[in-house]
Design an enzyme around this catalytic site. Structure first.
Site, PDB file in Angstrom:
ATOM      1  N   ASP A  83      32.535  38.206  48.706  1.00  0.00           N
ATOM      2  CA  ASP A  83      33.001  37.372  49.825  1.00  0.00           C
ATOM      3  C   ASP A  83      33.412  38.272  50.998  1.00  0.00           C
ATOM      4  OD1 ASP A  83      35.366  38.352  48.781  1.00  0.00           O
ATOM      5  OD2 ASP A  83      36.412  36.425  48.736  1.00  0.00           O
ATOM      6  N   SER A  84      33.326  39.602  50.802  1.00  0.00           N
ATOM      7  CA  SER A  84      33.484  40.538  51.918  1.00  0.00           C
ATOM      8  C   SER A  84      32.400  40.279  52.965  1.00  0.00           C
ATOM      9  CB  SER A  84      33.405  41.987  51.420  1.00  0.00           C
ATOM     10  OG  SER A  84      32.265  42.190  50.611  1.00  0.00           O
ATOM     11  N   ASP A 140      30.426  36.153  44.124  1.00  0.00           N
ATOM     12  CA  ASP A 140      31.885  36.247  44.261  1.00  0.00           C
ATOM     13  C   ASP A 140      32.443  34.873  44.623  1.00  0.00           C
ATOM     14  OD1 ASP A 140      34.179  37.721  44.197  1.00  0.00           O
ATOM     15  OD2 ASP A 140      33.930  38.612  46.176  1.00  0.00           O
ATOM     16  N   LYS A 145      32.437  36.448  39.825  1.00  0.00           N
ATOM     17  CA  LYS A 145      33.664  37.247  39.813  1.00  0.00           C
ATOM     18  C   LYS A 145      34.754  36.455  40.526  1.00  0.00           C
ATOM     19  CE  LYS A 145      34.414  40.715  42.899  1.00  0.00           C
ATOM     20  NZ  LYS A 145      35.639  40.196  43.541  1.00  0.00           N
ATOM     21  N   GLU A 183      39.201  36.668  41.646  1.00  0.00           N
ATOM     22  CA  GLU A 183      40.348  37.566  41.823  1.00  0.00           C
ATOM     23  C   GLU A 183      41.599  37.032  41.146  1.00  0.00           C
ATOM     24  OE1 GLU A 183      41.026  38.302  45.992  1.00  0.00           O
ATOM     25  OE2 GLU A 183      38.953  38.944  46.324  1.00  0.00           O
ATOM     26  N   GLU A 192      40.547  47.401  41.797  1.00  0.00           N
ATOM     27  CA  GLU A 192      40.404  47.828  43.200  1.00  0.00           C
ATOM     28  C   GLU A 192      41.666  48.530  43.678  1.00  0.00           C
ATOM     29  OE1 GLU A 192      38.910  44.931  45.974  1.00  0.00           O
ATOM     30  OE2 GLU A 192      39.372  46.216  47.708  1.00  0.00           O
TER      31      GLU A 192
HETATM   32  O1  KIV Z   1      34.017  40.753  48.220  1.00  0.00           O
HETATM   33  C1  KIV Z   1      33.889  41.912  47.812  1.00  0.00           C
HETATM   34  O2  KIV Z   1      33.046  42.682  48.264  1.00  0.00           O
HETATM   35  C2  KIV Z   1      34.795  42.346  46.766  1.00  0.00           C
HETATM   36  C3  KIV Z   1      35.057  43.807  46.689  1.00  0.00           C
HETATM   37  C4  KIV Z   1      36.115  44.148  47.653  1.00  0.00           C
HETATM   38  C5  KIV Z   1      35.395  44.227  45.330  1.00  0.00           C
HETATM   39  O3  KIV Z   1      35.348  41.550  46.070  1.00  0.00           O
END
Ligand code: KIV
Length: 284
Positions: free
Chosen positions: A46-47, A85, A115, A117, A184
């Site tokens: 989600d970056s 994500d 994934k 968080e 992280e």
């Molecule tokens: O969104 C992303 O790229 C991530 C990384 C910061 C691990 O979750």
């Protein structure tokens, strides 16, 4: 053709002490270059909100944003293990919503895993997703979606009390059924301890090593993202400089009549010139 890796391959790599290497990617070209280079896996993070959509953080990113980028990545890297994500509020509200949204990554975007968080506080969701037969990776330490609570994009686990919490989170995530864990921005000493303690693969971004593999954000390691560069990033290229210089050169060449040259033009078909110029005369 590369053979797509599976969860079992990643377990085997952990056993053998072989490092898994992965990056984030958000679009077709980036994903196809990653696959051609032999990347073990790709995270559609989600970056993308910061790296490609220009937001200040990841909070505004939606399920639709993520799915659209996951689909492009899958088209670019059909033979690479890809992880979608889960964006902010796609899993926090309830286990039911978490399973539905995790499932969309598999059904609609052909991702291999998801994934999310958080530690103990999202273990019910991790269990529900795993119970639905979906591979789910945990992510603790610096968790960008809760950076407000953390007081910013700050390294975590740097004293005994917070390191203890992260160890408890890691154990709870494994117990809940996650197939892997991402750490992280935590100290390498903690990374090594958690990697040895857990039987599932433990990967790091800004977590030193050794662990079971390394992740970097493509925008950081390629020098594409200019807002800030975390301490843990190694820049392998400066694509922003290459692109800006190419754009400057293009502007100069168009303004001075250098581009387009004859070699860039489609000419009148051979033998049709006379007819062509006769036609033009009709308009004079
Ligand atoms: O969104 C992303 O790229 C991530 C990384 C910061 C691990 O979750």
């Amino acid at each position: 053709m590369v053979q797509k890796k599976t969860r079992l391959d990643f377990m085997e790599m952990k056993k053998k002490g072989e490092q898994a290497v992965w990056i984030t990617a958000y679009d077709f070209p980036m994903a196809s270059f990653a696959e051609q280079a032999g990347m073990d896996m790709i995270l559609v993070g989600d970056s993308l909100g910061m790296v490609v959509l220009g937001y200040q953080g990841t909070i505004p990113v939606t399920m639709e944003d993520c799915l659209s980028h996951c689909k492009a990545v899958r088209r670019g890297a059909p033979n690479t293990f890809c992880i979608g994500d889960m964006p902010f509020l796609s899993y926090q509200i309830s286990c039911e919503e978490a399973v539905l949204n995790a499932g969309r990554f598999l059904k609609e975007a052909d991702m291999d895993a998801v994934k999310l968080e958080g530690g103990k506080r999202v273990c019910n969701q991790i269990k529900a997703i795993a119970d639905a037969g979906i591979l789910v990776m945990g992510h603790i330490g610096l968790t960008p979606q809760s950076s407000g609570q953390l007081g910013g994009f700050k390294a975590q686990g740097r004293d005994a009390a917070s390191a203890r919490e992260l160890i408890l989170d890691a154990l709870a995530i494994q117990e809940a059924g996650a197939y892997a864990l991402l750490l992280e921005a935590v100290p390498p000493e903690l990374t090594v301890f958690i990697t040895k303690k857990l039987s599932i693969p433990v990967y790091g971004i800004g977590a030193g090593g050794p662990c079971d593999g390394q992740l970097l954000i493509c925008g950081d390691m390629l020098g594409l993202f200019q807002a800030f560069t975390p301490k843990f990033v190694k820049k392998y290229a400066n694509v922003a400089e290459i692109e800006t210089n190419a754009f400057k050169e293009y502007i100069k060449e168009v303004k001075t009549g250098v581009f387009p040259g004859d070699e860039h033009c489609y000419h009148i078909l051979k033998g049709k010139e006379e007819e062509f110029y006769k036609m033009l005369k009709e308009f004079e």
